[in-house]
Every structure is written in C-alpha cells, then in structure tokens.
Design an enzyme around this catalytic site. Sequence first.
Site, mmCIF file in Angstrom:
data_model
loop_
_atom_site.group_PDB
_atom_site.id
_atom_site.type_symbol
_atom_site.label_atom_id
_atom_site.label_comp_id
_atom_site.label_asym_id
_atom_site.label_seq_id
_atom_site.Cartn_x
_atom_site.Cartn_y
_atom_site.Cartn_z
ATOM 1 N N ASP A 171 0.848 -1.192 0.000
ATOM 2 C CA ASP A 171 0.000 0.000 0.000
ATOM 3 C C ASP A 171 0.887 1.246 0.000
ATOM 4 O O ASP A 171 1.856 1.324 0.768
ATOM 5 C CB ASP A 171 -0.889 -0.059 1.254
ATOM 6 C CG ASP A 171 -1.877 1.081 1.345
ATOM 7 O OD1 ASP A 171 -3.065 0.842 1.069
ATOM 8 O OD2 ASP A 171 -1.457 2.197 1.698
ATOM 9 N N ASN A 179 -2.283 12.843 -3.143
ATOM 10 C CA ASN A 179 -3.366 13.321 -4.025
ATOM 11 C C ASN A 179 -3.732 14.765 -3.705
ATOM 12 O O ASN A 179 -3.916 15.579 -4.607
ATOM 13 C CB ASN A 179 -4.625 12.470 -3.797
ATOM 14 C CG ASN A 179 -4.728 11.323 -4.778
ATOM 15 O OD1 ASN A 179 -4.209 11.400 -5.879
ATOM 16 N ND2 ASN A 179 -5.404 10.262 -4.382
ATOM 17 N N HIS A 184 -5.151 14.709 -8.390
ATOM 18 C CA HIS A 184 -5.538 13.331 -8.712
ATOM 19 C C HIS A 184 -4.815 12.750 -9.942
ATOM 20 O O HIS A 184 -4.356 11.595 -9.894
ATOM 21 C CB HIS A 184 -7.060 13.276 -8.895
ATOM 22 C CG HIS A 184 -7.655 11.992 -8.483
ATOM 23 N ND1 HIS A 184 -7.847 10.955 -9.359
ATOM 24 C CD2 HIS A 184 -8.084 11.552 -7.275
ATOM 25 C CE1 HIS A 184 -8.373 9.936 -8.714
ATOM 26 N NE2 HIS A 184 -8.536 10.266 -7.443
ATOM 27 N N ASP A 188 -2.648 9.392 -10.042
ATOM 28 C CA ASP A 188 -2.780 8.262 -10.978
ATOM 29 C C ASP A 188 -1.413 7.887 -11.548
ATOM 30 O O ASP A 188 -1.069 6.708 -11.672
ATOM 31 C CB ASP A 188 -3.720 8.638 -12.138
ATOM 32 C CG ASP A 188 -5.183 8.653 -11.707
ATOM 33 O OD1 ASP A 188 -5.461 8.275 -10.553
ATOM 34 O OD2 ASP A 188 -6.029 9.049 -12.525
ATOM 35 N N GLU A 215 -5.104 2.339 -3.855
ATOM 36 C CA GLU A 215 -3.640 2.454 -3.896
ATOM 37 C C GLU A 215 -2.986 1.197 -3.326
ATOM 38 O O GLU A 215 -1.864 1.231 -2.843
ATOM 39 C CB GLU A 215 -3.195 3.736 -3.175
ATOM 40 C CG GLU A 215 -3.055 3.680 -1.667
ATOM 41 C CD GLU A 215 -4.350 3.516 -0.880
ATOM 42 O OE1 GLU A 215 -5.361 3.079 -1.450
ATOM 43 O OE2 GLU A 215 -4.315 3.789 0.324
HETATM 44 N N1 LIG Z 1 -5.156 9.353 -7.802
HETATM 45 C C1 LIG Z 1 -5.791 8.278 -7.350
HETATM 46 N N2 LIG Z 1 -6.051 8.173 -6.026
HETATM 47 C C2 LIG Z 1 -6.679 7.073 -5.579
HETATM 48 C C3 LIG Z 1 -7.055 6.051 -6.449
HETATM 49 N N3 LIG Z 1 -7.649 5.076 -5.711
HETATM 50 C C4 LIG Z 1 -7.628 5.486 -4.409
HETATM 51 N N4 LIG Z 1 -7.051 6.698 -4.323
HETATM 52 C C5 LIG Z 1 -6.841 7.528 -3.136
HETATM 53 O O1 LIG Z 1 -5.951 6.906 -2.240
HETATM 54 C C6 LIG Z 1 -6.126 7.505 -0.945
HETATM 55 C C7 LIG Z 1 -5.955 6.455 0.114
HETATM 56 O O2 LIG Z 1 -5.945 7.102 1.346
HETATM 57 P P1 LIG Z 1 -5.927 6.363 2.749
HETATM 58 O O3 LIG Z 1 -6.616 5.036 2.622
HETATM 59 O O4 LIG Z 1 -6.435 7.324 3.753
HETATM 60 O O5 LIG Z 1 -4.431 5.997 3.023
HETATM 61 P P2 LIG Z 1 -3.095 6.852 2.940
HETATM 62 O O6 LIG Z 1 -3.341 8.329 2.847
HETATM 63 O O7 LIG Z 1 -2.267 6.269 1.833
HETATM 64 O O8 LIG Z 1 -2.451 6.573 4.332
HETATM 65 P P3 LIG Z 1 -1.680 5.269 4.802
HETATM 66 O O9 LIG Z 1 -2.125 4.127 3.929
HETATM 67 O O10 LIG Z 1 -2.074 5.089 6.205
HETATM 68 O O11 LIG Z 1 -0.220 5.550 4.646
HETATM 69 C C8 LIG Z 1 -7.522 8.145 -0.963
HETATM 70 O O12 LIG Z 1 -7.372 9.550 -0.942
HETATM 71 C C9 LIG Z 1 -8.094 7.702 -2.304
HETATM 72 O O13 LIG Z 1 -8.929 8.675 -2.884
HETATM 73 C C10 LIG Z 1 -6.786 6.222 -7.848
HETATM 74 O O14 LIG Z 1 -7.099 5.385 -8.698
HETATM 75 N N5 LIG Z 1 -6.142 7.348 -8.244
#
Ligand SMILES: Nc1nc2c(ncn2[C@@H]2O[C@H](COP(=O)(O)OP(=O)(O)OP(=O)(O)O)[C@@H](O)[C@H]2O)c(=O)[nH]1
Length: 337
Positions: A171, A179, A184, A188, A215
Amino acid sequence: MNAPELLLVDDDPGMIQVMAGALKGMGRIRFAMDGHQALAKVHEHVPDLVLLDGDLPDISGFEVCRRMKADPALADVPVIFVTGYLEPADELRGLEAGASDFITKPISEPLLVARVRTQLRVKALTDTLRAVAATDGLTGQANRRSFDEALQREWARANRTGQPLALLMMDVDHFKAYNDHYGHPAGDDCLRRVADAASDSLRRPTDVLARYGGEEFVVLLPNTDGSGAEDVAARIQSRLRDAALPHATSQTADHVTVSVGIAVYPPRSAGPAAPGLAPERLTQAADEALYAAKQAGRDRTWRQDILDAQPSPAAPGGCPLPSTDSPATRDAQGSAA
Ligand SMILES: Nc1nc2c(ncn2[C@@H]2O[C@H](COP(=O)(O)OP(=O)(O)OP(=O)(O)O)[C@@H](O)[C@H]2O)c(=O)[nH]1
C-alpha cells in the site's frame, strides 16, 4: 497480433490436404488424424479454431468436442464440425456438444473459408474482451478479479504439490496526502510508477502482480517461501527508493514509499488443505501484516506465516522487516495509521 492457429482433425489425409489448401494464409495450420491425437495437440498448444470430423477412428469428434468444452483452458476455442452427417439430429448433437458451427461434406471451399473467417473474428473479439476484463485500466496490470482467480488456482496447486505460496500486499504510504498536494492525475501517475516498480521486480513468469483496489497492490508468488517473498519486497522498495518520486507531504520520507505485508502458506505436504484453511486466509494474513507494517512506521515489510488450521491473531506471529537504508529504518515505532 500472432497468426491464428488452426487445428484440422480428420482421419482422411486427402480431406486434410483439401482444407489446408483452402485455408492457406488464414493462419498456422496443424493437423491430427484421430481423437486422442487431437486432444493431445490442443493441450500441447491451445489453438484458435478446431475443424473437427465427427467420425474418427478412436473416440468420436463429438466426444473430443465435449472434453474440450469441459476444460476451462479450452472451452473458448471454437469448434466447427466438418462431417458427412447430414441429419438435423446430428447437427443438434454437434451443437449440444459445444460446437460453434457445422459444415457438411463434401465441402464448398468458399463456404469453409467464410465460416472459418467468422469464427476467427469471434475468437479474436472474445480474447480481447477477456483480456480487458482481467486488466486494471489505470496501470495495465491484472485486476482484482483476475487476482482472485489466480489465488484460487495457485492455492489448489500449492496443496497439490506441497510447494509454498507467498502473497505480498502493498500500500502506498500517505497517498491521500499525495493526491491532496499534487492532484488526482499526478496521483494516478504515481500509481502507474509504483506498479512499474513492482512489475520490474518480478522475475518468474508465474508471479502475478495485481491492483487490489485504490492504492493497494498484491503480488502472488507461487512456489516461493518467506525469504523469497522478502527478497521481492526488498527489490520493490529498493526500486522505489531509486525512482525517488518526490512526496513533499509524506511524514515517512521525502519520496514515495510503500508498506508491505507478506503472508506465506506452506502446505505441510501434498494433499488437501487442513480443515478451516482457505485461500482467503492468505489475503487476511497479508492484510494483517500490512496493517502491522503501517503501525510500525510505514516504508517497511512485515511477514506472517499461516501455520495452523485455526486463524490466529496477526501481531504475535508477525515478523518486522524494516526496509534497509530508508529513513524509516532508523525510526523506532511509527505512529498508528
Ligand atoms: N489518484 C488516485 N487516487 C486514488 C485512487 N484510488 C484510491 N485513491 C486515493 O488513495 C487515498 C488512500 O488514502 P488512505 O486510505 O487514507 O491511506 P493513505 O493516505 O495512503 O495513508 P496510509 O495508507 O495510512 O499511509 C484516498 O485519498 C483515495 O482517494 C486512484 O485510482 N487514483
């Protein structure tokens, strides 16, 4: 695209010669002269189309077709019966066995060519749709659905062979902040770069990298034990360090990092899995290990082996593996996710 492969099955060499002449230039042509030979050839290399005589000297063409359709690896291969049977009941028998079309002897060459062309077009379209359905649109890697299929298949294989099966769940750290800061579309792009780093770290054709969602990525490593899986995780983290994708709002490093959870299923011997053990246990264990890696400070790997039939809590069996040379290594325990 590769030339399609056609398998012609008939016990009459003259008939094979006529068909091969008519279909020249439409693909690579192989032939078989009885049912067993036909089945051996389709297993050896899956063709794009089979032209099948209904009346073969050993097993009937109908039986060959039924066996092909019962095998998931061959079920999508179109079969055209080319046979002397003229009765509607025979045609029905062929269609019920799974045939796509039916041509009666003596054949009309233009009709044969036209029908073969139609079936090859349908097969090419099916192949494309199947590939699209299995692929993640953003990264071009396998998608969740395709991973689920691979997990079922490899779990069964591990039980059959007694070889270990490892799973990495990975992850991106602080990706929400990435983001929010870069936007965004840049997010990506970052996911594509992470997928590339993971893909470039895999060495065996049987390894499966997939985007698990958002992610999060998974890597399924057949015939791989804990230390092999740790090597793969270390390679991915090292490539990301080398790529040094800036992450100004990460609390872990100044570049994009990932946390990795590893779970390993070591079947004790070839045979059925212990009662209570299912493939979902492997994803659950990897997920728990990933959570532990996040809790321990991110940019690191944790591992958990599945040893018992009864699921056990992750933490006591967890094995912390901080990635080397990273700022996180020097941290003691990181903050909670
Ligand atoms: N750009 C983009 N962002 C995505 C995609 N899928 C998920 N996300 C974003 O990934 C982020 C995941 O955030 P969190 O689950 O809070 O985790 P994190 O900020 O990585 O924090 P930790 O995992 O604890 O380190 C969210 O803001 C989602 O919107 C995608 O296909 N593209």
